[in-house]
Design a protein around this motif. Sequence first.
Motif, PDB file in Angstrom:
ATOM      1  N   ASP A 160      23.584 -53.023   9.556  1.00  0.00           N
ATOM      2  CA  ASP A 160      22.183 -53.419   9.706  1.00  0.00           C
ATOM      3  C   ASP A 160      21.990 -54.539  10.725  1.00  0.00           C
ATOM      4  O   ASP A 160      20.868 -55.014  10.924  1.00  0.00           O
ATOM      5  CB  ASP A 160      21.608 -53.861   8.356  1.00  0.00           C
ATOM      6  CG  ASP A 160      21.527 -52.714   7.362  1.00  0.00           C
ATOM      7  OD1 ASP A 160      21.284 -51.566   7.799  1.00  0.00           O
ATOM      8  OD2 ASP A 160      21.723 -52.960   6.160  1.00  0.00           O
TER       9      ASP A 160
ATOM     10  N   GLU B 261      20.119 -45.929  22.499  1.00  0.00           N
ATOM     11  CA  GLU B 261      18.954 -46.649  22.000  1.00  0.00           C
ATOM     12  C   GLU B 261      19.194 -47.022  20.542  1.00  0.00           C
ATOM     13  O   GLU B 261      19.986 -46.391  19.854  1.00  0.00           O
ATOM     14  CB  GLU B 261      17.711 -45.754  22.087  1.00  0.00           C
ATOM     15  CG  GLU B 261      17.421 -45.233  23.477  1.00  0.00           C
ATOM     16  CD  GLU B 261      16.851 -46.270  24.404  1.00  0.00           C
ATOM     17  OE1 GLU B 261      16.025 -47.077  23.930  1.00  0.00           O
ATOM     18  OE2 GLU B 261      17.231 -46.279  25.579  1.00  0.00           O
ATOM     19  N   GLY B 262      18.479 -48.032  20.078  1.00  0.00           N
ATOM     20  CA  GLY B 262      18.549 -48.392  18.666  1.00  0.00           C
ATOM     21  C   GLY B 262      18.120 -49.820  18.429  1.00  0.00           C
ATOM     22  O   GLY B 262      18.182 -50.653  19.332  1.00  0.00           O
ATOM     23  N   ASN B 263      17.653 -50.078  17.212  1.00  0.00           N
ATOM     24  CA  ASN B 263      17.260 -51.432  16.812  1.00  0.00           C
ATOM     25  C   ASN B 263      18.296 -52.092  15.924  1.00  0.00           C
ATOM     26  O   ASN B 263      18.179 -53.265  15.605  1.00  0.00           O
ATOM     27  CB  ASN B 263      15.911 -51.396  16.086  1.00  0.00           C
ATOM     28  CG  ASN B 263      14.793 -50.981  17.009  1.00  0.00           C
ATOM     29  OD1 ASN B 263      14.666 -51.527  18.100  1.00  0.00           O
ATOM     30  ND2 ASN B 263      14.006 -50.014  16.590  1.00  0.00           N
ATOM     31  N   SER B 264      19.295 -51.312  15.492  1.00  0.00           N
ATOM     32  CA  SER B 264      20.383 -51.832  14.665  1.00  0.00           C
ATOM     33  C   SER B 264      21.659 -51.107  15.077  1.00  0.00           C
ATOM     34  O   SER B 264      21.620 -50.077  15.765  1.00  0.00           O
ATOM     35  CB  SER B 264      20.107 -51.593  13.176  1.00  0.00           C
ATOM     36  OG  SER B 264      20.182 -50.212  12.878  1.00  0.00           O
TER      37      SER B 264
ATOM     38  N   GLU C 139      21.538 -47.493  13.847  1.00  0.00           N
ATOM     39  CA  GLU C 139      20.718 -46.620  14.691  1.00  0.00           C
ATOM     40  C   GLU C 139      21.443 -46.280  15.987  1.00  0.00           C
ATOM     41  O   GLU C 139      21.382 -45.137  16.450  1.00  0.00           O
ATOM     42  CB  GLU C 139      19.379 -47.279  15.009  1.00  0.00           C
ATOM     43  CG  GLU C 139      18.405 -47.272  13.876  1.00  0.00           C
ATOM     44  CD  GLU C 139      17.070 -47.894  14.266  1.00  0.00           C
ATOM     45  OE1 GLU C 139      16.742 -47.981  15.474  1.00  0.00           O
ATOM     46  OE2 GLU C 139      16.349 -48.313  13.348  1.00  0.00           O
TER      47      GLU C 139
ATOM     48  N   ASP D 250      24.012 -43.680  15.191  1.00  0.00           N
ATOM     49  CA  ASP D 250      23.364 -42.381  14.978  1.00  0.00           C
ATOM     50  C   ASP D 250      22.992 -41.738  16.307  1.00  0.00           C
ATOM     51  O   ASP D 250      23.180 -40.527  16.499  1.00  0.00           O
ATOM     52  CB  ASP D 250      22.119 -42.527  14.101  1.00  0.00           C
ATOM     53  CG  ASP D 250      22.454 -42.749  12.637  1.00  0.00           C
ATOM     54  OD1 ASP D 250      23.592 -42.447  12.216  1.00  0.00           O
ATOM     55  OD2 ASP D 250      21.555 -43.228  11.905  1.00  0.00           O
ATOM     56  N   ASN D 251      22.472 -42.530  17.238  1.00  0.00           N
ATOM     57  CA  ASN D 251      22.111 -42.003  18.551  1.00  0.00           C
ATOM     58  C   ASN D 251      23.346 -41.639  19.367  1.00  0.00           C
ATOM     59  O   ASN D 251      23.334 -40.665  20.117  1.00  0.00           O
ATOM     60  CB  ASN D 251      21.222 -42.993  19.294  1.00  0.00           C
ATOM     61  CG  ASN D 251      19.841 -43.065  18.682  1.00  0.00           C
ATOM     62  OD1 ASN D 251      19.343 -42.086  18.137  1.00  0.00           O
ATOM     63  ND2 ASN D 251      19.223 -44.225  18.734  1.00  0.00           N
TER      64      ASN D 251
END
Length: 90
Positions: free
Chosen positions: A72, A24-27, A30, A33-34
Amino acid sequence: MSISVIVPTLLRPLTHGEKNVSVEGNSVAEAIDNLESRFPGIKARLISDDRVHRFVNIYVNEDDIRFADGLDTPIKAGDSLTVLPAVAGG
């Protein structure tokens, strides 16, 4: 939002042999990191000092993040994140 991460052969020991994982993530940051939370140690192989290692290329779909917004760079459901180690010849 779930995206697909295509993992290169060199990093597959960290993903228990999986070639394709979902995170999952928006960038891109992210998502990495996940990815790290599921597969500890993978982030250090991709990023240092909040920058992508110079010998690693990351693509969102077919676009190199170096020519977008770097870590980003936004991602959306259904996108594919491809990690490629740079190859040098001689």
